[in-house]
Design a protein around this motif. Structure first.
Motif, PDB file in Angstrom:
ATOM      1  N   LYS A 201       0.842  -1.193   0.000  1.00  0.00           N
ATOM      2  CA  LYS A 201       0.000   0.000   0.000  1.00  0.00           C
ATOM      3  C   LYS A 201       0.879   1.246   0.000  1.00  0.00           C
ATOM      4  N   LYS A 202       0.279   2.361  -0.399  1.00  0.00           N
ATOM      5  CA  LYS A 202       1.018   3.616  -0.398  1.00  0.00           C
ATOM      6  C   LYS A 202       1.386   4.016   1.035  1.00  0.00           C
ATOM      7  N   THR A 203       2.583   4.555   1.193  1.00  0.00           N
ATOM      8  CA  THR A 203       3.090   4.867   2.533  1.00  0.00           C
ATOM      9  C   THR A 203       3.220   6.372   2.799  1.00  0.00           C
ATOM     10  N   GLY A 204       2.749   7.183   1.850  1.00  0.00           N
ATOM     11  CA  GLY A 204       2.924   8.633   1.985  1.00  0.00           C
ATOM     12  C   GLY A 204       2.287   9.213   3.229  1.00  0.00           C
ATOM     13  N   LEU A 205       1.085   8.738   3.575  1.00  0.00           N
ATOM     14  CA  LEU A 205       0.366   9.258   4.732  1.00  0.00           C
ATOM     15  C   LEU A 205       1.140   9.035   6.022  1.00  0.00           C
ATOM     16  N   VAL A 206       1.488   7.779   6.269  1.00  0.00           N
ATOM     17  CA  VAL A 206       2.179   7.468   7.526  1.00  0.00           C
ATOM     18  C   VAL A 206       3.595   8.041   7.524  1.00  0.00           C
ATOM     19  N   ALA A 207       4.208   8.147   6.336  1.00  0.00           N
ATOM     20  CA  ALA A 207       5.559   8.704   6.256  1.00  0.00           C
ATOM     21  C   ALA A 207       5.565  10.171   6.677  1.00  0.00           C
ATOM     22  N   SER A 208       4.498  10.897   6.363  1.00  0.00           N
ATOM     23  CA  SER A 208       4.424  12.310   6.750  1.00  0.00           C
ATOM     24  C   SER A 208       4.321  12.454   8.256  1.00  0.00           C
ATOM     25  N   PHE A 209       3.534  11.597   8.892  1.00  0.00           N
ATOM     26  CA  PHE A 209       3.417  11.636  10.349  1.00  0.00           C
ATOM     27  C   PHE A 209       4.722  11.207  11.010  1.00  0.00           C
ATOM     28  N   LEU A 210       5.355  10.186  10.441  1.00  0.00           N
ATOM     29  CA  LEU A 210       6.640   9.727  10.977  1.00  0.00           C
ATOM     30  C   LEU A 210       7.695  10.822  10.836  1.00  0.00           C
ATOM     31  N   GLY A 211       7.664  11.537   9.714  1.00  0.00           N
ATOM     32  CA  GLY A 211       8.610  12.625   9.497  1.00  0.00           C
ATOM     33  C   GLY A 211       8.475  13.719  10.545  1.00  0.00           C
ATOM     34  N   VAL A 212       7.224  14.066  10.898  1.00  0.00           N
ATOM     35  CA  VAL A 212       6.979  15.069  11.934  1.00  0.00           C
ATOM     36  C   VAL A 212       7.556  14.602  13.273  1.00  0.00           C
ATOM     37  N   SER A 213       7.381  13.320  13.569  1.00  0.00           N
ATOM     38  CA  SER A 213       7.887  12.775  14.832  1.00  0.00           C
ATOM     39  C   SER A 213       9.413  12.787  14.877  1.00  0.00           C
ATOM     40  N   ILE A 214      10.047  12.420  13.779  1.00  0.00           N
ATOM     41  CA  ILE A 214      11.514  12.397  13.730  1.00  0.00           C
ATOM     42  C   ILE A 214      12.084  13.805  13.857  1.00  0.00           C
ATOM     43  N   LEU A 215      11.481  14.756  13.152  1.00  0.00           N
ATOM     44  CA  LEU A 215      11.935  16.153  13.252  1.00  0.00           C
ATOM     45  C   LEU A 215      11.733  16.687  14.670  1.00  0.00           C
ATOM     46  N   SER A 216      10.641  16.297  15.308  1.00  0.00           N
ATOM     47  CA  SER A 216      10.374  16.723  16.686  1.00  0.00           C
ATOM     48  C   SER A 216      11.413  16.152  17.635  1.00  0.00           C
ATOM     49  N   LEU A 217      11.794  14.885  17.409  1.00  0.00           N
ATOM     50  CA  LEU A 217      12.823  14.267  18.256  1.00  0.00           C
ATOM     51  C   LEU A 217      14.158  14.994  18.104  1.00  0.00           C
ATOM     52  N   ILE A 218      14.496  15.358  16.869  1.00  0.00           N
ATOM     53  CA  ILE A 218      15.736  16.117  16.627  1.00  0.00           C
ATOM     54  C   ILE A 218      15.683  17.453  17.371  1.00  0.00           C
ATOM     55  N   TYR A 219      14.529  18.105  17.322  1.00  0.00           N
ATOM     56  CA  TYR A 219      14.338  19.383  18.026  1.00  0.00           C
ATOM     57  C   TYR A 219      14.565  19.207  19.532  1.00  0.00           C
ATOM     58  N   ILE A 220      14.033  18.113  20.073  1.00  0.00           N
ATOM     59  CA  ILE A 220      14.185  17.841  21.510  1.00  0.00           C
ATOM     60  C   ILE A 220      15.645  17.574  21.863  1.00  0.00           C
ATOM     61  N   LEU A 221      16.308  16.763  21.055  1.00  0.00           N
ATOM     62  CA  LEU A 221      17.697  16.376  21.344  1.00  0.00           C
ATOM     63  C   LEU A 221      18.673  17.537  21.211  1.00  0.00           C
ATOM     64  N   THR A 222      18.345  18.494  20.367  1.00  0.00           N
ATOM     65  CA  THR A 222      19.271  19.614  20.138  1.00  0.00           C
ATOM     66  C   THR A 222      18.919  20.850  20.968  1.00  0.00           C
ATOM     67  N   CYS A 223      17.882  20.761  21.776  1.00  0.00           N
ATOM     68  CA  CYS A 223      17.469  21.915  22.584  1.00  0.00           C
ATOM     69  C   CYS A 223      18.480  22.166  23.707  1.00  0.00           C
ATOM     70  N   PRO A 224      19.096  23.343  23.790  1.00  0.00           N
ATOM     71  CA  PRO A 224      20.080  23.631  24.846  1.00  0.00           C
ATOM     72  C   PRO A 224      19.455  23.627  26.243  1.00  0.00           C
ATOM     73  N   GLY A 225      18.171  23.948  26.316  1.00  0.00           N
ATOM     74  CA  GLY A 225      17.503  23.983  27.608  1.00  0.00           C
ATOM     75  C   GLY A 225      17.415  22.618  28.261  1.00  0.00           C
ATOM     76  N   ASN A 226      17.241  21.556  27.461  1.00  0.00           N
ATOM     77  CA  ASN A 226      17.154  20.209  28.026  1.00  0.00           C
ATOM     78  C   ASN A 226      18.468  19.808  28.696  1.00  0.00           C
ATOM     79  N   GLU A 227      19.575  20.156  28.050  1.00  0.00           N
ATOM     80  CA  GLU A 227      20.892  19.839  28.625  1.00  0.00           C
ATOM     81  C   GLU A 227      21.122  20.630  29.905  1.00  0.00           C
TER      82      GLU A 227
END
Length: 433
Positions: A201-227
Protein backbone atom coordinates in the motif's frame (compact mmCIF):
# COMPACT_ATOMS: atom_id res chain seq x y z
CA UNK A 1 -29.72 0.79 8.68
CA UNK A 2 -27.99 -1.17 11.44
CA UNK A 3 -24.77 0.79 10.89
CA UNK A 4 -26.66 4.10 11.18
CA UNK A 5 -28.28 2.95 14.41
CA UNK A 6 -24.85 2.00 15.79
CA UNK A 7 -23.49 5.44 14.88
CA UNK A 8 -26.51 7.15 16.47
CA UNK A 9 -26.20 5.20 19.72
CA UNK A 10 -22.44 5.77 19.87
CA UNK A 11 -22.96 9.51 19.41
CA UNK A 12 -25.39 9.60 22.33
CA UNK A 13 -22.96 7.67 24.54
CA UNK A 14 -20.06 9.99 23.61
CA UNK A 15 -22.16 13.10 24.33
CA UNK A 16 -23.12 11.68 27.72
CA UNK A 17 -19.45 11.05 28.53
CA UNK A 18 -18.58 14.60 27.48
CA UNK A 19 -21.33 16.01 29.71
CA UNK A 20 -19.98 14.04 32.68
CA UNK A 21 -16.52 15.48 32.10
CA UNK A 22 -17.87 19.01 31.69
CA UNK A 23 -19.62 18.60 35.04
CA UNK A 24 -16.44 17.32 36.70
CA UNK A 25 -14.25 20.08 35.26
CA UNK A 26 -16.68 22.83 36.23
CA UNK A 27 -16.54 21.56 39.82
CA UNK A 28 -12.76 21.73 40.17
CA UNK A 29 -11.92 24.29 42.85
CA UNK A 30 -8.77 26.19 43.82
CA UNK A 31 -7.05 26.40 40.45
CA UNK A 32 -3.67 28.12 39.97
CA UNK A 33 -1.89 26.12 42.65
CA UNK A 34 1.46 24.30 42.61
CA UNK A 35 3.27 24.63 39.24
CA UNK A 36 0.31 26.51 37.76
CA UNK A 37 0.81 29.36 40.24
CA UNK A 38 4.60 29.33 39.85
CA UNK A 39 4.35 29.37 36.06
CA UNK A 40 1.82 32.21 36.02
CA UNK A 41 3.82 34.29 38.47
CA UNK A 42 7.08 33.79 36.56
CA UNK A 43 5.45 34.71 33.24
CA UNK A 44 3.71 37.83 34.49
CA UNK A 45 6.17 39.23 37.01
CA UNK A 46 9.58 38.29 35.62
CA UNK A 47 8.70 38.64 31.93
CA UNK A 48 5.83 41.15 32.06
CA UNK A 49 3.64 38.80 30.02
CA UNK A 50 6.08 38.87 27.08
CA UNK A 51 5.64 35.51 25.32
CA UNK A 52 8.73 35.81 23.11
CA UNK A 53 11.15 36.61 25.95
CA UNK A 54 9.63 33.97 28.20
CA UNK A 55 9.80 31.13 25.66
CA UNK A 56 13.28 32.14 24.54
CA UNK A 57 14.49 31.77 28.12
CA UNK A 58 12.64 28.46 28.61
CA UNK A 59 14.08 27.05 25.37
CA UNK A 60 17.64 28.07 26.21
CA UNK A 61 17.62 27.25 29.92
CA UNK A 62 14.97 24.66 30.70
CA UNK A 63 12.87 22.74 28.16
CA UNK A 64 12.10 21.90 24.54
CA UNK A 65 8.34 21.74 25.23
CA UNK A 66 7.79 25.10 23.53
CA UNK A 67 4.43 24.25 21.94
CA UNK A 68 3.06 22.68 25.11
CA UNK A 69 4.22 25.58 27.24
CA UNK A 70 2.59 28.11 24.92
CA UNK A 71 -0.78 26.48 25.61
CA UNK A 72 0.08 26.08 29.29
CA UNK A 73 0.85 29.80 29.51
CA UNK A 74 -2.37 30.70 27.71
CA UNK A 75 -4.73 28.41 29.59
CA UNK A 76 -3.31 29.12 33.05
CA UNK A 77 -4.67 32.64 32.41
CA UNK A 78 -8.01 31.45 30.99
CA UNK A 79 -9.26 28.77 33.36
CA UNK A 80 -12.82 28.56 32.02
CA UNK A 81 -11.51 27.79 28.54
CA UNK A 82 -9.18 25.21 30.08
CA UNK A 83 -12.16 23.47 31.71
CA UNK A 84 -13.87 23.06 28.32
CA UNK A 85 -10.76 21.91 26.44
CA UNK A 86 -9.81 19.59 29.27
CA UNK A 87 -13.26 17.97 29.11
CA UNK A 88 -12.72 17.44 25.36
CA UNK A 89 -9.29 15.89 26.01
CA UNK A 90 -10.71 13.58 28.70
CA UNK A 91 -13.52 12.54 26.34
CA UNK A 92 -11.00 11.85 23.57
CA UNK A 93 -8.90 9.53 25.74
CA UNK A 94 -12.10 7.90 27.07
CA UNK A 95 -13.52 7.21 23.60
CA UNK A 96 -10.97 7.18 20.76
CA UNK A 97 -8.99 4.09 21.92
CA UNK A 98 -12.15 2.02 21.33
CA UNK A 99 -12.20 3.20 17.70
CA UNK A 100 -8.48 2.48 17.31
CA UNK A 101 -8.58 -1.11 18.57
CA UNK A 102 -11.85 -1.99 16.81
CA UNK A 103 -13.13 -0.98 13.37
CA UNK A 104 -16.76 -0.57 14.42
CA UNK A 105 -16.95 -0.26 18.21
CA UNK A 106 -20.28 -0.61 19.95
CA UNK A 107 -21.68 1.36 22.87
CA UNK A 108 -20.36 -1.47 25.08
CA UNK A 109 -16.79 -0.90 23.83
CA UNK A 110 -16.98 2.88 24.29
CA UNK A 111 -18.48 2.58 27.77
CA UNK A 112 -15.82 0.05 28.76
CA UNK A 113 -13.17 2.49 27.50
CA UNK A 114 -14.76 5.26 29.58
CA UNK A 115 -15.02 3.17 32.76
CA UNK A 116 -11.41 1.98 32.51
CA UNK A 117 -10.19 5.54 32.04
CA UNK A 118 -12.01 6.58 35.21
CA UNK A 119 -9.93 4.03 37.13
CA UNK A 120 -6.65 5.79 36.31
CA UNK A 121 -5.71 7.55 39.57
CA UNK A 122 -6.90 11.16 39.45
CA UNK A 123 -3.74 12.33 41.21
CA UNK A 124 -1.74 11.57 38.07
CA UNK A 125 -3.39 14.37 36.06
CA UNK A 126 -3.31 16.95 38.87
CA UNK A 127 0.05 16.11 40.43
CA UNK A 128 1.83 19.41 39.71
CA UNK A 129 -1.25 21.55 39.21
CA UNK A 130 -4.28 20.91 37.01
CA UNK A 131 -3.24 22.98 34.01
CA UNK A 132 0.46 22.07 34.08
CA UNK A 133 -0.12 18.32 34.38
CA UNK A 134 -3.01 18.01 31.95
CA UNK A 135 -1.32 20.05 29.21
CA UNK A 136 1.86 17.98 29.54
CA UNK A 137 0.27 14.54 29.78
CA UNK A 138 -3.50 14.23 29.27
CA UNK A 139 -3.64 16.60 26.29
CA UNK A 140 -0.50 15.07 24.83
CA UNK A 141 -2.12 11.63 24.99
CA UNK A 142 -5.34 12.94 23.41
CA UNK A 143 -3.42 14.58 20.55
CA UNK A 144 -1.31 11.45 20.11
CA UNK A 145 -4.41 9.29 19.73
CA UNK A 146 -5.91 11.70 17.19
CA UNK A 147 -2.66 11.74 15.18
CA UNK A 148 -2.58 7.93 15.03
CA UNK A 149 -6.25 7.46 14.08
CA UNK A 150 -6.06 8.37 10.34
CA UNK A 151 -3.25 5.87 9.81
CA UNK A 152 -5.25 3.13 11.55
CA UNK A 153 -8.25 3.91 9.34
CA UNK A 154 -6.07 3.83 6.23
CA UNK A 155 -4.65 0.42 7.15
CA UNK A 156 -8.23 -0.86 7.55
CA UNK A 157 -9.19 0.55 4.12
CA UNK A 158 -11.55 3.07 5.70
CA UNK A 159 -12.08 6.52 4.22
CA UNK A 160 -9.65 9.19 5.44
CA UNK A 161 -10.54 12.77 4.49
CA UNK A 162 -8.00 15.50 3.83
CA UNK A 163 -9.51 17.52 6.68
CA UNK A 164 -8.89 14.63 9.08
CA UNK A 165 -5.29 14.31 7.91
CA UNK A 166 -4.63 18.04 8.27
CA UNK A 167 -6.28 18.23 11.70
CA UNK A 168 -4.35 15.17 12.92
CA UNK A 169 -1.04 16.54 11.59
CA UNK A 170 -1.59 19.80 13.47
CA UNK A 171 -2.33 17.97 16.72
CA UNK A 172 0.66 15.68 16.15
CA UNK A 173 2.91 18.75 16.51
CA UNK A 174 1.59 19.16 20.05
CA UNK A 175 1.86 15.45 20.89
CA UNK A 176 5.40 15.15 19.53
CA UNK A 177 6.58 18.01 21.73
CA UNK A 178 6.64 15.63 24.73
CA UNK A 179 9.63 13.28 25.13
CA UNK A 180 7.80 10.06 26.03
CA UNK A 181 5.12 10.57 23.39
CA UNK A 182 7.51 11.34 20.53
CA UNK A 183 9.26 8.01 21.11
CA UNK A 184 5.92 6.23 21.31
CA UNK A 185 4.72 7.80 18.05
CA UNK A 186 7.95 6.93 16.25
CA UNK A 187 7.47 3.30 17.30
CA UNK A 188 3.82 3.29 16.18
CA UNK A 189 4.32 5.03 12.83
CA UNK A 190 7.41 2.93 12.03
CA UNK A 191 5.38 -0.23 12.68
CA UNK A 192 2.51 1.06 10.54
CA UNK A 193 4.94 1.96 7.76
CA UNK A 194 6.24 -1.63 7.78
CA UNK A 195 2.69 -3.04 7.71
CA UNK A 196 1.77 -0.84 4.72
CA UNK A 197 4.99 -1.74 2.91
CA UNK A 198 4.32 -5.47 3.42
CA UNK A 199 0.78 -4.96 2.12
CA UNK A 200 2.00 -3.09 -0.98
CA UNK A 201 0.00 0.00 0.00
CA UNK A 202 1.02 3.62 -0.40
CA UNK A 203 3.09 4.87 2.53
CA UNK A 204 2.92 8.63 1.99
CA UNK A 205 0.37 9.26 4.73
CA UNK A 206 2.18 7.47 7.53
CA UNK A 207 5.56 8.70 6.26
CA UNK A 208 4.42 12.31 6.75
CA UNK A 209 3.42 11.64 10.35
CA UNK A 210 6.64 9.73 10.98
CA UNK A 211 8.61 12.63 9.50
CA UNK A 212 6.98 15.07 11.93
CA UNK A 213 7.89 12.77 14.83
CA UNK A 214 11.51 12.40 13.73
CA UNK A 215 11.93 16.15 13.25
CA UNK A 216 10.37 16.72 16.69
CA UNK A 217 12.82 14.27 18.26
CA UNK A 218 15.74 16.12 16.63
CA UNK A 219 14.34 19.38 18.03
CA UNK A 220 14.19 17.84 21.51
CA UNK A 221 17.70 16.38 21.34
CA UNK A 222 19.27 19.61 20.14
CA UNK A 223 17.47 21.92 22.58
CA UNK A 224 20.08 23.63 24.85
CA UNK A 225 17.50 23.98 27.61
CA UNK A 226 17.15 20.21 28.03
CA UNK A 227 20.89 19.84 28.62
CA UNK A 228 20.93 22.75 31.08
CA UNK A 229 17.93 21.34 32.91
CA UNK A 230 19.55 17.90 33.16
CA UNK A 231 22.58 19.42 34.87
CA UNK A 232 20.42 21.29 37.39
CA UNK A 233 18.14 18.34 38.12
CA UNK A 234 21.05 15.92 38.43
CA UNK A 235 22.62 18.16 41.04
CA UNK A 236 19.28 18.59 42.83
CA UNK A 237 17.66 15.17 42.68
CA UNK A 238 20.22 12.51 41.76
CA UNK A 239 23.88 13.58 42.17
CA UNK A 240 25.16 10.09 41.47
CA UNK A 241 23.35 9.83 38.13
CA UNK A 242 26.39 10.61 35.90
CA UNK A 243 28.18 7.56 37.39
CA UNK A 244 25.31 5.17 36.63
CA UNK A 245 26.12 2.64 33.91
CA UNK A 246 23.81 1.96 30.95
CA UNK A 247 22.84 -1.39 32.50
CA UNK A 248 22.02 0.22 35.84
CA UNK A 249 19.80 2.84 34.19
CA UNK A 250 17.91 0.05 32.41
CA UNK A 251 17.62 -1.76 35.73
CA UNK A 252 16.26 1.38 37.42
CA UNK A 253 13.66 2.00 34.72
CA UNK A 254 12.60 -1.66 34.65
CA UNK A 255 12.38 -2.20 38.40
CA UNK A 256 10.77 1.12 39.37
CA UNK A 257 8.11 0.74 36.68
CA UNK A 258 7.09 -2.78 37.70
CA UNK A 259 7.34 -1.92 41.40
CA UNK A 260 4.83 0.88 40.93
CA UNK A 261 2.41 -1.31 38.99
CA UNK A 262 2.57 -4.31 41.31
CA UNK A 263 3.00 -2.77 44.75
CA UNK A 264 0.45 0.03 44.90
CA UNK A 265 -3.19 0.08 45.95
CA UNK A 266 -4.24 0.87 42.41
CA UNK A 267 -7.84 0.32 41.21
CA UNK A 268 -6.75 0.35 37.58
CA UNK A 269 -4.26 -2.50 38.04
CA UNK A 270 -6.85 -4.37 40.12
CA UNK A 271 -9.33 -4.27 37.24
CA UNK A 272 -6.61 -4.92 34.68
CA UNK A 273 -5.88 -8.13 36.61
CA UNK A 274 -9.59 -8.88 36.96
CA UNK A 275 -10.08 -8.45 33.20
CA UNK A 276 -7.60 -11.26 32.54
CA UNK A 277 -9.40 -13.51 35.02
CA UNK A 278 -12.84 -12.65 33.58
CA UNK A 279 -11.68 -13.35 30.03
CA UNK A 280 -10.13 -16.65 31.11
CA UNK A 281 -13.27 -17.77 32.94
CA UNK A 282 -15.47 -16.84 29.98
CA UNK A 283 -13.32 -18.98 27.66
CA UNK A 284 -13.28 -22.06 29.85
CA UNK A 285 -11.16 -24.77 28.25
CA UNK A 286 -9.90 -26.85 31.15
CA UNK A 287 -9.21 -26.41 34.84
CA UNK A 288 -5.49 -25.79 34.31
CA UNK A 289 -6.16 -22.82 32.01
CA UNK A 290 -8.79 -21.54 34.42
CA UNK A 291 -6.32 -21.60 37.33
CA UNK A 292 -3.71 -19.79 35.22
CA UNK A 293 -6.21 -17.09 34.27
CA UNK A 294 -6.99 -16.54 37.96
CA UNK A 295 -3.33 -15.93 38.84
CA UNK A 296 -3.39 -12.14 38.22
CA UNK A 297 -6.06 -11.57 40.88
CA UNK A 298 -4.27 -13.88 43.33
CA UNK A 299 -1.00 -12.04 42.67
CA UNK A 300 -2.65 -8.64 43.05
CA UNK A 301 -4.14 -9.39 46.47
CA UNK A 302 -0.95 -11.11 47.62
CA UNK A 303 1.11 -8.08 46.54
CA UNK A 304 -1.18 -5.73 48.47
CA UNK A 305 -0.58 -7.76 51.64
CA UNK A 306 3.20 -7.30 51.41
CA UNK A 307 3.38 -3.69 50.15
CA UNK A 308 4.74 -2.37 53.44
CA UNK A 309 7.40 -5.09 53.63
CA UNK A 310 8.53 -4.53 50.03
CA UNK A 311 8.77 -0.73 50.31
CA UNK A 312 10.60 -1.03 53.63
CA UNK A 313 13.19 -3.54 52.44
CA UNK A 314 13.94 -2.06 49.01
CA UNK A 315 15.09 1.54 48.51
CA UNK A 316 15.84 1.89 44.80
CA UNK A 317 17.17 5.42 45.16
CA UNK A 318 20.17 4.25 47.21
CA UNK A 319 22.19 3.41 44.09
CA UNK A 320 22.51 -0.28 44.95
CA UNK A 321 21.46 -3.30 42.94
CA UNK A 322 18.48 -5.20 44.37
CA UNK A 323 18.61 -8.35 42.28
CA UNK A 324 16.16 -10.22 44.52
CA UNK A 325 13.53 -7.54 43.85
CA UNK A 326 14.26 -7.66 40.11
CA UNK A 327 13.77 -11.44 40.23
CA UNK A 328 10.46 -11.04 42.09
CA UNK A 329 8.94 -8.54 39.64
CA UNK A 330 10.22 -10.59 36.68
CA UNK A 331 8.57 -13.77 37.97
CA UNK A 332 5.31 -11.87 38.56
CA UNK A 333 5.52 -10.50 35.00
CA UNK A 334 6.02 -13.99 33.57
CA UNK A 335 2.97 -15.25 35.47
CA UNK A 336 0.91 -12.38 34.07
CA UNK A 337 2.12 -13.22 30.55
CA UNK A 338 1.15 -16.89 30.99
CA UNK A 339 -2.28 -15.84 32.21
CA UNK A 340 -2.79 -13.56 29.21
CA UNK A 341 -1.65 -16.35 26.88
CA UNK A 342 -4.38 -18.77 28.04
CA UNK A 343 -7.09 -16.11 27.63
CA UNK A 344 -6.24 -15.41 23.98
CA UNK A 345 -8.04 -17.29 21.23
CA UNK A 346 -4.98 -17.47 18.95
CA UNK A 347 -1.28 -16.66 18.81
CA UNK A 348 -1.78 -13.45 16.82
CA UNK A 349 -4.03 -12.01 19.53
CA UNK A 350 -1.48 -12.96 22.20
CA UNK A 351 1.45 -11.41 20.31
CA UNK A 352 -0.43 -8.14 19.71
CA UNK A 353 -1.50 -7.99 23.37
CA UNK A 354 2.04 -8.69 24.54
CA UNK A 355 3.53 -6.03 22.24
CA UNK A 356 1.04 -3.44 23.53
CA UNK A 357 1.92 -4.22 27.14
CA UNK A 358 5.67 -4.18 26.47
CA UNK A 359 5.38 -0.82 24.70
CA UNK A 360 3.42 0.49 27.70
CA UNK A 361 6.19 -0.62 30.04
CA UNK A 362 8.95 0.64 27.75
CA UNK A 363 7.51 4.13 27.52
CA UNK A 364 7.89 4.47 31.30
CA UNK A 365 11.15 2.51 31.58
CA UNK A 366 12.98 5.11 29.48
CA UNK A 367 12.70 7.43 32.51
CA UNK A 368 15.57 5.37 33.92
CA UNK A 369 17.76 7.49 31.61
CA UNK A 370 16.65 10.70 33.30
CA UNK A 371 17.78 12.20 36.63
CA UNK A 372 14.14 13.15 37.24
CA UNK A 373 13.22 9.47 37.64
CA UNK A 374 12.14 10.19 41.22
CA UNK A 375 11.19 13.86 40.89
CA UNK A 376 8.77 13.31 37.99
CA UNK A 377 6.35 11.47 40.25
CA UNK A 378 3.50 9.22 39.14
CA UNK A 379 2.40 11.31 36.16
CA UNK A 380 5.01 9.59 33.97
CA UNK A 381 2.90 6.40 34.25
CA UNK A 382 -0.09 8.01 32.53
CA UNK A 383 0.87 6.81 29.04
CA UNK A 384 1.47 3.30 30.42
CA UNK A 385 -2.02 3.22 31.93
CA UNK A 386 -3.65 4.29 28.65
CA UNK A 387 -1.75 1.68 26.63
CA UNK A 388 -2.68 -1.01 29.16
CA UNK A 389 -6.29 0.18 28.89
CA UNK A 390 -6.12 -0.29 25.12
CA UNK A 391 -4.77 -3.81 25.61
CA UNK A 392 -7.83 -4.66 27.72
CA UNK A 393 -10.13 -3.13 25.07
CA UNK A 394 -8.36 -5.11 22.35
CA UNK A 395 -8.87 -8.43 24.14
CA UNK A 396 -12.51 -7.66 24.95
CA UNK A 397 -13.07 -6.80 21.28
CA UNK A 398 -12.18 -10.40 20.38
CA UNK A 399 -15.06 -11.83 22.41
CA UNK A 400 -18.00 -13.33 20.58
CA UNK A 401 -20.71 -11.21 22.19
CA UNK A 402 -23.36 -13.84 21.50
CA UNK A 403 -21.53 -16.17 23.84
CA UNK A 404 -20.73 -13.74 26.67
CA UNK A 405 -20.78 -15.67 29.93
CA UNK A 406 -21.44 -14.45 33.44
CA UNK A 407 -17.75 -13.68 34.26
CA UNK A 408 -17.73 -10.89 31.65
CA UNK A 409 -21.08 -9.57 32.83
CA UNK A 410 -19.84 -9.68 36.43
CA UNK A 411 -16.65 -7.85 35.48
CA UNK A 412 -18.63 -5.15 33.70
CA UNK A 413 -20.98 -4.65 36.66
CA UNK A 414 -18.09 -4.51 39.14
CA UNK A 415 -16.23 -2.06 36.89
CA UNK A 416 -19.31 0.16 36.59
CA UNK A 417 -19.94 0.26 40.34
CA UNK A 418 -16.28 1.02 41.10
CA UNK A 419 -16.16 3.75 38.45
CA UNK A 420 -19.28 5.39 39.92
CA UNK A 421 -17.69 5.34 43.38
CA UNK A 422 -14.52 6.88 41.96
CA UNK A 423 -16.48 9.64 40.18
CA UNK A 424 -18.24 10.50 43.42
CA UNK A 425 -14.92 10.48 45.31
CA UNK A 426 -13.31 12.68 42.66
CA UNK A 427 -16.15 15.20 42.88
CA UNK A 428 -15.74 15.34 46.67
CA UNK A 429 -11.96 15.69 46.31
CA UNK A 430 -11.93 18.45 43.71
CA UNK A 431 -14.68 20.37 45.48
CA UNK A 432 -12.72 20.28 48.73
CA UNK A 433 -9.39 21.19 47.12
Amino acid sequence: MEKNNLKYINTIVIMCIFCIYIFINLNIKNMNTSDDAIFLKDFKLNYNGNYLSFFKFRYQEWTSRSIIEYFLTFFVQHIMLWRIVNAIAMTTVSVLPAFIVKKNPTAFDITLNFLLFLLIPIGIIRETGWVATTTNYLWVMACGLVSVYPTIRYIRDQYVSKKMIFFSLMLSLYANNQEQMVILLILIFSSCLFVLWKSNKKTGLVASFLGVSILSLIYILTCPGNEARTIVETRTFLPGFPEYTLLYKIYLGYTTTLMHLYYNLDPFIAFFSLSITALGLSRFRNWFHTILSCLPMVIYFFNQSIIEKITKNYNLSDGDWHLSLTLIVTIVSILYILSIYVTCTNMQQFIISLIMLLVGLFIRMILGFSPTLWASGNRTYFFTYVIFMMAVLFNFSKINRRNILSPIAGYYVALSVTACIIVKSVLILISAN
